[in-house]
Design a protein around this motif. Structure first.
Motif, PDB file in Angstrom:
ATOM      1  N   GLU A   3      -0.911   4.932   2.257  1.00 16.98           N
ATOM      2  CA  GLU A   3      -0.697   3.676   2.010  1.00 16.98           C
ATOM      3  C   GLU A   3      -0.362   2.515   1.124  1.00 16.98           C
ATOM      4  O   GLU A   3      -1.320   2.851   0.279  1.00 16.98           O
ATOM      5  CB  GLU A   3      -1.473   3.246   3.588  1.00 16.98           C
ATOM      6  N   THR A   4      -0.035   1.037   0.825  1.00 18.34           N
ATOM      7  CA  THR A   4       0.617   0.682  -0.172  1.00 18.34           C
ATOM      8  C   THR A   4      -1.179   0.213  -0.245  1.00 18.34           C
ATOM      9  O   THR A   4      -1.423   0.147  -1.941  1.00 18.34           O
ATOM     10  CB  THR A   4       1.292  -0.654   0.440  1.00 18.34           C
TER      11      THR A   4
ATOM     12  N   SER B  17       2.220  -0.438   5.583  1.00 19.99           N
ATOM     13  CA  SER B  17       3.071   0.030   4.580  1.00 19.99           C
ATOM     14  C   SER B  17       2.568   1.110   3.736  1.00 19.99           C
ATOM     15  O   SER B  17       1.517   1.424   4.062  1.00 19.99           O
ATOM     16  CB  SER B  17       2.908  -1.626   4.275  1.00 19.99           C
TER      17      SER B  17
ATOM     18  N   GLN C 220       3.773   3.737  -0.106  1.00 20.66           N
ATOM     19  CA  GLN C 220       3.886   3.162  -1.113  1.00 20.66           C
ATOM     20  C   GLN C 220       4.210   5.023  -1.907  1.00 20.66           C
ATOM     21  O   GLN C 220       3.121   5.745  -1.569  1.00 20.66           O
ATOM     22  CB  GLN C 220       3.636   2.578  -2.899  1.00 20.66           C
TER      23      GLN C 220
ATOM     24  N   ALA D 264       8.455   2.670  -2.241  1.00 23.52           N
ATOM     25  CA  ALA D 264       8.372   2.550  -0.320  1.00 23.52           C
ATOM     26  C   ALA D 264       9.218   3.232   0.033  1.00 23.52           C
ATOM     27  O   ALA D 264       9.857   4.562  -0.011  1.00 23.52           O
ATOM     28  CB  ALA D 264       9.077   0.767  -0.033  1.00 23.52           C
TER      29      ALA D 264
ATOM     30  N   THR E   3       9.631   4.332   4.104  1.00 25.84           N
ATOM     31  CA  THR E   3       8.940   3.586   5.140  1.00 25.84           C
ATOM     32  C   THR E   3       9.995   4.699   6.790  1.00 25.84           C
ATOM     33  O   THR E   3      10.877   5.592   6.433  1.00 25.84           O
ATOM     34  CB  THR E   3       9.852   2.414   5.681  1.00 25.84           C
TER      35      THR E   3
END
Length: 149
Positions: A72-73, A127, A129, A144, A146
């Motif tokens: 997760e970001t 989100s 990454q 990213a 998604t």
């Protein structure tokens, strides 16, 4: 005659293969600290997703090694910090780090590795990454990921 043509068209469409979602991607890494991919889209229709990482450079992994780590970001910095402490022998990843959704091994020039993960681990509202956890690389080597329809 028209009815036969309509029936034949419907049958042809029904027997045509459905377009399957692409459930894998190939990412190249270089001796210039880059990934050739900045965004990965994962279809919700995939049960699993595979990332193939290829190091297209020549330098060995202790000098210019790369991996691909998915988190997760919000966890990127902490995973990187803990990874530096883990060192090169552990691929710059803390062993058993539950914040890591998926990762390849650390590879050098000319090497490759793949990782497959369960798409159900992803949440469309979150989100994500991907990045390289070799010290200093995440600043440039990131992108990213998604979840899409």
């Amino acid at each position: 005659m028209i009815r036969k043509l309509v029936v034949a068209s419907v049958l042809a469409l029904a027997s045509a293969p459905l377009l399957a979602a692409e459930c894998s991607v190939e990412v190249h890494s270089t001796d210039q600290m880059t990934f050739d991919t900045k965004e990965i889209k994962v279809s919700k229709s995939c049960k699993t997703f595979t990332i193939d990482l290829k190091h297209v450079g020549n330098l060995p992994k202790h000098v210019m090694g790369h991996n691909l780590v998915l988190t997760e970001t919000r966890d990127v910095q902490a995973v990187n910090t803990d990874g530096m402490a883990a060192g090169v022998d552990k691929g710059y990843l803390k062993e058993g780090d539950e914040r890591v959704i998926a990762h390849t091994k650390l590879i050098g020039g000319g090497e490759s590795d793949s990782v497959t993960f369960d798409v159900s681990k992803l949440d469309a509202a979150e989100s994500y990454q991907f990045f390289c956890s070799f010290p200093g690389h995440a600043a440039l080597m990131k992108g990213a990921l998604t979840l899409v329809d």
